[in-house]
Scaffold this active site. Sequence first.
Site, mmCIF file in Angstrom:
data_model
loop_
_atom_site.group_PDB
_atom_site.id
_atom_site.type_symbol
_atom_site.label_atom_id
_atom_site.label_comp_id
_atom_site.label_asym_id
_atom_site.label_seq_id
_atom_site.Cartn_x
_atom_site.Cartn_y
_atom_site.Cartn_z
ATOM 1 N N GLY A 179 0.802 -1.217 0.000
ATOM 2 C CA GLY A 179 0.000 0.000 0.000
ATOM 3 C C GLY A 179 0.834 1.264 0.000
ATOM 4 N N GLY A 411 -6.629 14.134 -36.644
ATOM 5 C CA GLY A 411 -7.004 14.361 -35.252
ATOM 6 C C GLY A 411 -5.820 14.716 -34.381
ATOM 7 N N ALA A 412 -4.617 14.259 -34.760
ATOM 8 C CA ALA A 412 -3.434 14.589 -33.979
ATOM 9 C C ALA A 412 -3.100 16.075 -34.078
ATOM 10 C CB ALA A 412 -2.253 13.740 -34.441
#
Length: 521
Positions: A179, A411-412
């Site tokens: 943890g 899109g880049a």
Amino acid sequence: MSTETNIPSMADRLEQLAEAKAKVSVGGGEERIAKQHERGKLSARERIDAFADPGTFTESGMFAKHRTVYFGMDKAEAPADGVVTGSAAVLGRPVHIASQDFTVMGGSAGETQSNKVVDMMKAAHTTGTPFVFINDSGGARVQEGIDSLSGYGRVFFNNVLLSGVVPQISIIAGPCAGGAAYSPALTDFIIQTRKSHMFITGPNVIKAVTGEQVTADDLGGADSHMARSGVAHFVADDDEQALLIAKKLLSFLPQNNTEDPPVLDGFEEVEANPELRDVVPVDGSKGYDVRDVIGNIVDGADFLEVQAGYAQNLVVGFARITGRTVGVIANQPSVMSGVLDINSSDKGSQFIRFCNAFNIPLLTLVDVPGFLPGVAQEHGGIIRHGAKMLYAYSAATVPKITVVLRKSYGGAYLAMCGKDLGADRVFAWPTAEIAVMGADGAANIVFKREIAEAEDPEAKRAELVELYRETFSTPYMAASRRLVDDIIDPADTRREVSMALEVLVNKRELRPNKKHGLGPT
């Protein structure tokens, strides 16, 4: 009538205090400190001494003790309960520090240790100062049972409270398992030394549960967390180098989210740099190292790259331009032609969000052929990961300056902070090609019939590819639509960017009133 008393004098009490401090200051003892040195590691206090400006560290909670009585703990000595905490100046600016002491019960975290760490985190929040946590612990103190886990929970909770308020830096200088690894993961930057290991479950547990065999280095070493998992932001050979990296990192950052980064004097020079004209090949198929471009734009060629060994097709890091800190995001054509993929999108978006939280302007250098195609990318979620770039840039309210060096397709083009994603200034070099796709691919779609019906299809195709390139694959079409503010001589890039920063330094941007957005995960 006089009576004699045994009340100690002030001198006696001061002597007792000096003895008590001396006892605590050696942690688990000289022998265990010597073992730290044999492993190539510093002790908890030596790390703080190396990190803090001389004579500025003020310790808090030196005499804190655990209150556990189970399993012989009532007789166990744990000086400072295995963590040294306090405040100091680093490069003249205050920080709060926690440094786990592996010589004391393996640095194991119990209730009191966690409470001391949380106290420093709360103090950092109250005073608006960075928080630095040096991790060197065997994990939860099992003798304390649920109290140990509860302590971790309080640390995690305060990591989240500090997020976006003050910079948080984790240094992994020894074991960080179970943890305990989640606290560094909740901070802004992780600096891991090659003497350390970080994992949720260690090699022995993995072998017992899954049958897989792996070494500690391959599973949770610094190089693995840089190149494979992307968990580490910086890798250091030893403690000393890790602390130097932390110092340099802090030098670029503001104290908190209400301040601007410090401005350094002495780099006002903005003369033209003709060398930039020759760094980027005109031929879009040829690679180059974008860090050469960065070095010719920023002050003194000084660039602190973040996650240098991870998702190397995208380069991110901190630099200064005429003394002002900027966050640089740049495609790297020498790696995978600079495409965006899942890992680079995660890397870029995380960095953008940090810069926005701490008022650091963004400089984006674009040479991107698109998103990486492939079944693995689609099934891995390139849609949602790529959307993180769109989201991060769109949400950012700091000054955003974009320079298109060469290719900027599809899109880049948008994902690298085009005008429509809120770029305040967009500059393009004459070599820039801004289009839906490359001319070769576009011609196959747009002129499919003409090519098929031509007497010499290849010659016709070459002719039409050139026609498409001249029409669309230039910066002039984008400039005519006001998606590019200016087409500039590469030699003038530093001057243009510095002038834009000067104008945008007091940028204010109105945004919708909402609790927070729900970005892609």
